[in-house]
Design a protein around this motif. Structure first.
Motif, short mmCIF file in Angstrom:
data_model
loop_
_atom_site.label_atom_id
_atom_site.label_comp_id
_atom_site.label_asym_id
_atom_site.label_seq_id
_atom_site.Cartn_x
_atom_site.Cartn_y
_atom_site.Cartn_z
N GLY B 228 11.97 75.19 86.42
CA GLY B 228 11.68 73.76 86.36
C GLY B 228 11.45 73.15 87.72
O GLY B 228 11.14 71.98 87.83
N GLY B 229 11.66 73.94 88.80
CA GLY B 229 11.57 73.35 90.12
C GLY B 229 12.93 72.95 90.63
O GLY B 229 13.95 73.47 90.17
N TYR B 230 12.97 71.99 91.55
CA TYR B 230 14.24 71.64 92.20
C TYR B 230 15.23 71.04 91.23
O TYR B 230 16.42 70.99 91.49
N HIS B 231 14.77 70.53 90.08
CA HIS B 231 15.71 69.92 89.14
C HIS B 231 16.01 70.82 87.94
O HIS B 231 16.34 70.34 86.88
N THR B 232 15.89 72.14 88.15
CA THR B 232 16.17 73.07 87.05
C THR B 232 17.57 72.85 86.48
O THR B 232 17.77 72.85 85.27
N GLU B 233 18.58 72.65 87.36
CA GLU B 233 19.97 72.56 86.91
C GLU B 233 20.34 71.16 86.46
O GLU B 233 21.46 70.93 86.03
N TYR B 234 19.45 70.21 86.59
CA TYR B 234 19.82 68.84 86.29
C TYR B 234 19.61 68.52 84.82
O TYR B 234 18.70 69.05 84.18
N SER B 235 20.46 67.64 84.33
CA SER B 235 20.32 67.22 82.93
C SER B 235 20.60 65.72 82.87
O SER B 235 20.98 65.11 83.87
N SER B 236 20.43 65.16 81.69
CA SER B 236 20.77 63.76 81.45
C SER B 236 20.06 62.83 82.44
O SER B 236 18.96 63.10 82.87
N MET B 237 20.73 61.75 82.83
CA MET B 237 20.05 60.72 83.62
C MET B 237 19.80 61.16 85.05
O MET B 237 18.94 60.60 85.72
N LYS B 238 20.52 62.20 85.52
CA LYS B 238 20.24 62.68 86.88
C LYS B 238 18.82 63.25 86.95
O LYS B 238 18.08 63.00 87.89
N LEU B 239 18.47 64.00 85.90
CA LEU B 239 17.09 64.49 85.80
C LEU B 239 16.15 63.30 85.68
O LEU B 239 15.09 63.24 86.31
N GLY B 240 16.59 62.32 84.87
CA GLY B 240 15.78 61.13 84.67
C GLY B 240 15.48 60.43 85.98
O GLY B 240 14.37 59.98 86.21
N PHE B 241 16.49 60.34 86.86
CA PHE B 241 16.29 59.68 88.15
C PHE B 241 15.25 60.41 88.98
O PHE B 241 14.41 59.79 89.63
N TYR B 242 15.30 61.75 88.98
CA TYR B 242 14.30 62.50 89.75
C TYR B 242 12.89 62.21 89.23
O TYR B 242 11.97 61.97 90.00
N LEU B 243 12.74 62.24 87.90
CA LEU B 243 11.41 62.02 87.33
C LEU B 243 10.97 60.58 87.59
O LEU B 243 9.80 60.31 87.89
N PHE B 244 11.94 59.67 87.51
CA PHE B 244 11.66 58.25 87.69
C PHE B 244 11.26 57.97 89.13
O PHE B 244 10.35 57.19 89.38
N ALA B 245 11.96 58.63 90.07
CA ALA B 245 11.67 58.42 91.49
C ALA B 245 10.22 58.78 91.79
O ALA B 245 9.57 58.12 92.61
N GLU B 246 9.71 59.81 91.10
CA GLU B 246 8.33 60.21 91.34
C GLU B 246 7.38 59.07 90.96
O GLU B 246 6.42 58.79 91.68
N TYR B 247 7.68 58.39 89.84
CA TYR B 247 6.80 57.30 89.42
C TYR B 247 6.93 56.09 90.34
O TYR B 247 5.93 55.41 90.61
N ILE B 248 8.16 55.83 90.83
CA ILE B 248 8.30 54.71 91.77
C ILE B 248 7.54 55.03 93.06
O ILE B 248 6.85 54.18 93.62
N ASN B 249 7.65 56.31 93.51
CA ASN B 249 6.90 56.72 94.70
C ASN B 249 5.41 56.50 94.52
O ASN B 249 4.71 56.05 95.43
N MET B 250 4.94 56.82 93.32
CA MET B 250 3.52 56.67 93.04
C MET B 250 3.13 55.19 93.12
O MET B 250 2.11 54.84 93.71
N PHE B 251 4.00 54.34 92.56
CA PHE B 251 3.75 52.90 92.62
C PHE B 251 3.73 52.41 94.06
O PHE B 251 2.80 51.69 94.48
N VAL B 252 4.73 52.83 94.86
CA VAL B 252 4.81 52.35 96.24
C VAL B 252 3.62 52.85 97.05
O VAL B 252 3.00 52.08 97.80
N SER B 253 3.25 54.12 96.86
CA SER B 253 2.13 54.59 97.68
C SER B 253 0.82 53.97 97.22
O SER B 253 -0.07 53.74 98.05
N SER B 254 0.70 53.64 95.94
CA SER B 254 -0.49 52.91 95.50
C SER B 254 -0.53 51.54 96.16
O SER B 254 -1.59 51.09 96.62
N ALA B 255 0.64 50.88 96.23
CA ALA B 255 0.70 49.57 96.87
C ALA B 255 0.34 49.66 98.34
O ALA B 255 -0.39 48.82 98.87
N VAL B 256 0.83 50.71 99.01
CA VAL B 256 0.54 50.87 100.44
C VAL B 256 -0.96 51.09 100.65
O VAL B 256 -1.57 50.48 101.53
#
Lengths: 165, 345
Positions: B228-256
């Motif tokens: 699964g990559g760096y979040h192979t061992e993650y489950s529940s909302m911790k995994l959710g945060f990693y996936l979510f951070a990617e979308y926030i990053n995408m939003f911020v870099s689009s804004a930049v």
């Protein structure tokens, strides 16, 4: 307010730099070092040196420490595979440490005698003024240091190149 | 410091934080819809009208799942990792100017949290910190694949940061300032930086794909090689945060990108609107235009993800070091020469 913030941040920097030395796990040491560098960034901001603060942030926290972490994670150093040090090495270490303390105390005494340096221009750290200084009076040393860095880079590339027979 | 100033900033921060979370949430929905559109499918359509409540259902699922922390992992760092990923994703929004200042009752309210004079460098710094969440999480999992993935992420980010920084230098030569507010103000009236720095923009957008770990640069979560990559061992909302951070990053870099290269909140005819709509409505329209540009970029991110296959690792390094970096240096030299010639004649 400025001085109290300084003392809090300074205490944090000392605390985290001590944690760098005292933590057993090398990866934890590096992480504490990153936090230490972050407190340095705060110091720079307190000194109104915004450019230096953000460059410290990018170069040390964002690049150099990532490489440190990178290497340490790959090496995976543990207590089990740490080589045993002979007593001679330990004694040498103690002597070297004592010498360092003496030097540090000596230098601290010297700073206590001098007057605190007052900046003529408190806005020197802003990017515009710093740029004018670097590309004006300090042009030659600035360019020379860039050549120094380039030399180091070329050297590193040469070292990794396999010899052609 | 007067209390209204603090209140103003607090409300602004709360609004921006809320907006970025909602946009990130609905980006997951948009991603699935765009993927469905590109692959000639329907996509999620069960939860609510046209599947509108799908992100809520997904979020609930993430929260309700069992949380597993591996026995031999480093528990403290295992928990810090996703938090750090979210933190570095969110703090980038602080220096982005969302609209021209609102003048209300004689009071000027800037639609920007803070205008520091090293704004562009601040964003760059936040981007360079982004890798820590992935690295710490990957290492703390005590899993070989997670570690390999974390190391991939680190080397990928460092490699592309160089080209990104060099492309920003060429932009700075044109703008002459590092304050994002001034950069956006300069682009008023079709003086968009993308017209002056087309090559720099292409380098920048490729690098921001790499920095956000989006396809075709999603090697850190390359399933075929790394489970699964760096979040192979993650489950529940911790995994959710990693996936979510990617979308926030995408939003911020689009804004930049929209702010640096595509004029930010500037749009044709905004002076006419300012005269006719008043000083409160016009900046809000500008902010709306800015968000439209951001959404266009987010769509572009998704479009590329579902069109181009993933790079191989050596291709990634080849592109970063041997193509983008020299191109960016050439771009700086050409820009410098042109600016010197313009100043001379």
């Amino acid at each position: 307010m400025g001085t109290s913030v300084f003392y809090i941040v300074a205490a944090l920097s000392v605390f985290f730099s001590l944690m760098v030395i005292f933590s057993k796990n090398p990866v934890h040491s590096v992480l504490y070092l990153i936090v230490t560098f972050f407190t340095f960034t705060v110091h720079y901001i307190l000194l109104n040196a915004q450019f230096l603060a953000v460059v410290n942030f990018i170069v040390y926290m964002g690049a150099i420490m990532v490489l440190f972490l990178f290497v340490l994670m790959l090496l995976n150093l543990n207590k089990d595979n740490e080589p045993l040090k002979s007593p001679l090495v330990k004694i040498l270490g103690i002597i070297a440490g004592c010498c360092l303390i003496v030097t540090l105390i000596g230098s601290l005494k010297a700073t206590a005698l001098s007057n605190p340096l007052l900046l003529q221009n408190p806005n020197l750290g802003l990017i515009k003024n710093l740029g004018k200084e670097l590309f004006g009076p300090f042009m030659l040393p600035f360019e020379l240091s860039s050549i120094l860095l380039l030399t180091a880079m070329v050297g590193a590339v040469l070292l990794t190149k396999k010899e052609k027979v | 410091m007067d209390i209204t100033f603090v209140l103003e900033k607090f409300i602004l921060v709360a609004i921006i934080f809320g907006i970025s979370l909602v946009i990130a949430m609905y980006s997951t929905y948009a991603e699935r819809k765009v993927a469905a559109f590109l692959q000639d499918r329907l996509g999620p359509d069960r939860a609510g009208p046209a599947g509108m409540f799908q992100p809520l259902a997904d979020g609930l699922k993430m929260f309700m799942k069992e949380e597993i922390i591996p026995t031999n992992s480093n528990k403290w760092l295992f928990m810090v990792g996703p938090g750090l990923a979210m933190l570095t994703a969110c703090i980038g929004t602080a220096v982005i100017p969302w609209g021209s200042p609102i003048v209300f009752d004689g009071r000027i309210i800037p639609l920007q949290v803070t205008d520091i004079n090293v704004g562009i460098l601040y964003i760059f710094g936040v981007v360079s910190l982004g890798v820590y969440g992935v690295m710490i999480g990957g290492w703390a999992s005590n899993n070989k694949y997670s570690l390999l993935s974390a190391i991939r992420a680190a080397s990928q980010n460092i490699s592309y940061e160089i080209a990104m920084g060099l492309s920003i230098i060429a932009l700075l030569l044109v703008t002459g300032t590092m304050s994002l507010k001034e950069v956006v103000e300069q682009q008023h009236g079709w003086h968009w930086n993308v017209l002056y720095q087309p090559l720099g923009f292409i380098i920048f957008i490729v690098c921001s794909f790499a920095e956000t770990n989006r396809a075709p640069f999603d090697l850190p979560e390359c399933e075929t090689e790394l489970i699964g990559g760096y979040h192979t061992e993650y489950s529940s909302m911790k995994l959710g945060f990693y996936l979510f951070a990617e979308y926030i990053n995408m939003f911020v870099s689009s804004a930049v990108m929209a702010a640096l290269y595509f004029g930010g909140y500037n749009y044709p005819g905004m002076d006419w609107v300012l005269v006719h709509a008043g000083t409160v409505i016009a900046p809000l329209i500008g902010a709306g235009v800015f968000f439209a540009k951001i959404f266009a970029f987010i769509f572009f991110f998704m479009w590329v993800r579902w069109t181009i296959p993933r790079f191989r690792y050596d291709q990634l390094m080849h592109l970063g070091w041997k193509m983008l970096t020299p191109l960016a240096i050439a771009n700086i030299i050409i820009t410098g020469i042109v600016i010197a010639l313009i100043e001379k004649f």
